[in-house]
Design a protein around this motif. Structure first.
Motif, PDB file in Angstrom:
ATOM      1  N   ASN A  17      33.972 -13.981 -12.816  1.00 10.64           N
ATOM      2  CA  ASN A  17      35.020 -13.960 -13.425  1.00 10.64           C
ATOM      3  C   ASN A  17      34.550 -13.744 -14.816  1.00 10.64           C
ATOM      4  OD1 ASN A  17      35.927 -15.581 -12.116  1.00 10.64           O
ATOM      5  ND2 ASN A  17      34.790 -17.704 -12.759  1.00 10.64           N
ATOM      6  N   LEU A  18      33.655 -13.381 -15.311  1.00  8.38           N
ATOM      7  CA  LEU A  18      33.145 -12.091 -16.393  1.00  8.38           C
ATOM      8  C   LEU A  18      33.346 -10.577 -16.169  1.00  8.38           C
ATOM      9  CD1 LEU A  18      31.261 -12.866 -18.690  1.00  8.38           C
ATOM     10  CD2 LEU A  18      29.510 -11.534 -17.416  1.00  8.38           C
TER      11      LEU A  18
ATOM     12  N   SER B 282      19.956  -9.975 -16.312  1.00  6.82           N
ATOM     13  CA  SER B 282      20.880 -11.052 -17.047  1.00  6.82           C
ATOM     14  C   SER B 282      22.418 -10.240 -16.731  1.00  6.82           C
ATOM     15  CB  SER B 282      20.303 -11.448 -18.453  1.00  6.82           C
ATOM     16  OG  SER B 282      19.980 -10.166 -19.066  1.00  6.82           O
ATOM     17  N   THR B 283      23.006 -10.978 -17.128  1.00  8.52           N
ATOM     18  CA  THR B 283      24.544 -10.772 -16.505  1.00  8.52           C
ATOM     19  C   THR B 283      24.453 -10.275 -18.088  1.00  8.52           C
ATOM     20  OG1 THR B 283      25.228 -12.636 -17.439  1.00  8.52           O
ATOM     21  CG2 THR B 283      25.161 -11.807 -15.119  1.00  8.52           C
TER      22      THR B 283
ATOM     23  N   ASP C  98      26.869 -20.183  -5.613  1.00  6.38           N
ATOM     24  CA  ASP C  98      28.147 -19.867  -5.120  1.00  6.38           C
ATOM     25  C   ASP C  98      28.830 -19.588  -6.334  1.00  6.38           C
ATOM     26  OD1 ASP C  98      28.887 -18.780  -2.939  1.00  6.38           O
ATOM     27  OD2 ASP C  98      29.547 -20.888  -2.221  1.00  6.38           O
ATOM     28  N   ASP C  99      27.945 -20.737  -7.269  1.00  6.87           N
ATOM     29  CA  ASP C  99      28.304 -20.957  -8.560  1.00  6.87           C
ATOM     30  C   ASP C  99      27.893 -20.001  -9.973  1.00  6.87           C
ATOM     31  OD1 ASP C  99      29.776 -23.448  -8.261  1.00  6.87           O
ATOM     32  OD2 ASP C  99      27.786 -24.826  -9.617  1.00  6.87           O
ATOM     33  N   GLU C 100      26.997 -19.551  -9.663  1.00  8.73           N
ATOM     34  CA  GLU C 100      26.416 -17.986 -10.039  1.00  8.73           C
ATOM     35  C   GLU C 100      26.982 -16.864 -10.197  1.00  8.73           C
ATOM     36  OE1 GLU C 100      21.907 -16.275 -11.118  1.00  8.73           O
ATOM     37  OE2 GLU C 100      22.088 -18.507 -10.088  1.00  8.73           O
ATOM     38  N   THR C 101      27.346 -16.992  -8.700  1.00 16.50           N
ATOM     39  CA  THR C 101      28.142 -15.412  -8.204  1.00 16.50           C
ATOM     40  C   THR C 101      29.816 -15.917  -8.676  1.00 16.50           C
ATOM     41  OG1 THR C 101      26.628 -15.657  -6.141  1.00 16.50           O
ATOM     42  CG2 THR C 101      28.480 -14.013  -5.788  1.00 16.50           C
ATOM     43  N   SER C 102      29.971 -16.534  -8.475  1.00 14.96           N
ATOM     44  CA  SER C 102      31.404 -16.991  -9.172  1.00 14.96           C
ATOM     45  C   SER C 102      31.528 -16.297 -10.755  1.00 14.96           C
ATOM     46  CB  SER C 102      32.028 -18.063  -9.361  1.00 14.96           C
ATOM     47  OG  SER C 102      32.146 -18.432  -7.789  1.00 14.96           O
ATOM     48  N   ALA C 103      30.587 -16.621 -11.040  1.00 16.59           N
ATOM     49  CA  ALA C 103      30.505 -16.915 -12.909  1.00 16.59           C
ATOM     50  C   ALA C 103      30.273 -15.590 -13.147  1.00 16.59           C
ATOM     51  CB  ALA C 103      29.298 -17.253 -13.515  1.00 16.59           C
ATOM     52  N   LEU C 104      30.473 -14.525 -12.617  1.00 18.44           N
ATOM     53  CA  LEU C 104      29.643 -13.204 -12.791  1.00 18.44           C
ATOM     54  C   LEU C 104      31.023 -12.583 -12.294  1.00 18.44           C
ATOM     55  CD1 LEU C 104      28.323 -11.102 -13.295  1.00 18.44           C
ATOM     56  CD2 LEU C 104      27.006 -10.810 -11.308  1.00 18.44           C
TER      57      LEU C 104
ATOM     58  N   GLU D 113      37.688 -10.846 -16.505  1.00 21.30           N
ATOM     59  CA  GLU D 113      37.666 -11.316 -18.542  1.00 21.30           C
ATOM     60  C   GLU D 113      37.390  -9.907 -18.975  1.00 21.30           C
ATOM     61  OE1 GLU D 113      35.144 -14.769 -19.882  1.00 21.30           O
ATOM     62  OE2 GLU D 113      36.150 -15.560 -18.202  1.00 21.30           O
TER      63      GLU D 113
END
Ligand SMILES: Nc1ncnc2c1ncn2[C@@H]1O[C@H](COP(=O)(O)OP(=O)(O)O)[C@@H](O)[C@H]1O
Ligand SMILES: CC(C)(COP(=O)(O)O)[C@@H](O)C(=O)NCCC(=O)O
Ligand SMILES: [K+]
Length: 248
Positions: free
Chosen positions: A66-67, A31-32, A58-64, A70
């Motif tokens: 972005n994380l 998990s992240t 793509d959503d999951e990859t972009s979320a990572l 941040e």
């Protein structure tokens, strides 16, 4: 330092390279959250860049990505589909459909071998890919990995039930099983070996003995003994990632 990420369907493989490209940290996480815990433990972590290959949505990859931005103020370079890299030609009818992990693995294998190669990746799915001596990717095969095969049997039958702890013990030999766990574990293992042997036979039909076999993925160890000449390379995808996403 550079962060490298390989996001498979089950696990995220990660590693951190220092200025001299020495590996100073890494791991396999589910998990992240676990990834962040792992990164926290790398002493003196200061990321100047990150690069990633992902076969997730793509959503999951972009979320990572972005994380990571941040948390570390770092922009993550992502491997993208390509028709040609370093003399390897993507063999899919639609090159964008070839799994990026497979693509990077064959780019790395061809650079290392400089001749025809068979690339086997044993993860959630088991994949094989064929690259000819001139760099032409001929295509490949996809089948379920052992954990998927095992879980399908458990999910779709009423009486195949056993403890995961017993699974490894059942594989000390491959004689006919005398219990459910032995029958299933050995059966799936033989299917995987059969698949691998078939890939080898096909490679021999194409190229005689002049090709190299590359073996990667979390379950590579389960077929290592039947492929004594194979190059077992847990970091094959990372090598391809560095080729596909060079950093200034
Ligand atoms: N340290 C580890 N953590 C998790 N799985 C591991 C580890 N070492 C080997 N494995 C095996 O690796 C398999 C997952 O392989 P992997 O290549 O990471 O898959 P994917 O790329 O599809 O996420 C698991 O089925 C498990 O049997
Ligand atoms: C075949 C794969 C599911 C393998 O994924 P993995 O086992 O490494 O998690 C992945 O490469 C993928 O989603 N490929 C897209 C379909 C294709 O390559 O044709
Ligand atoms: K795989």
């Amino acid at each position: 330092m550079i962060l490298e990420l390989d996001c498979g369907n089950s696990f995220i493989k990660w590693r951190v390279l220092d200025r001299q490209s020495a590996v100073v940290g890494g791991g396999v996480v589910g998990s992240t959250e676990e990834l962040l815990v792992g990164l926290d433990k790398v002493s003196g972590l200061t990321l100047r860049a990150a690069r990633m290959v992902s076969v997730r949505s793509d959503d999951e990859t972009s979320a990572l990505a972005n994380l990571l931005f941040e948390r570390f103020a770092v922009t993550t370079l992502r491997a993208r589909p390509a028709e040609v890299i370093e003399g390897v030609t993507n063999g899919y009818d639609d090159y964008q459909r070839l799994g990026l992990d497979r693509w990077l693995a064959i780019v790395a294998a061809y650079r290392l071998a400089g001749k025809a190669c068979l690339v086997l990746d044993l993860g959630t799915a088991v994949t094989s890919d064929f690259v000819a001596a001139d760099g032409a990717h001929l295509g490949g095969f996809i089948c379920p990995g052992v954990p998927l095969m095992r879980n399908q049997l458990r999910t779709h039958t009423r009486r195949i039930r056993y403890d995961d702890d017993a699974a490894e013990r059942a594989l000390h030999d491959l004689t006919p099983g005398r219990s459910t766990v032995e029958a299933v574990e050995r059966g799936c293992s033989l299917m995987l070996r059969g698949f691998v042997q078939t890939q080898l036979e096909l490679a021999r039909e194409y190229w005689g003995e002049s090709f190299e076999v590359f073996l990667t993925g979390g379950d590579a160890g389960s077929v290592e003994e039947i492929l004594p000449a194979a190059r077992v390379m847990p970091d094959l995808i990372f090598i391809g990632l560095a080729i596909a996403c060079p950093l200034p």
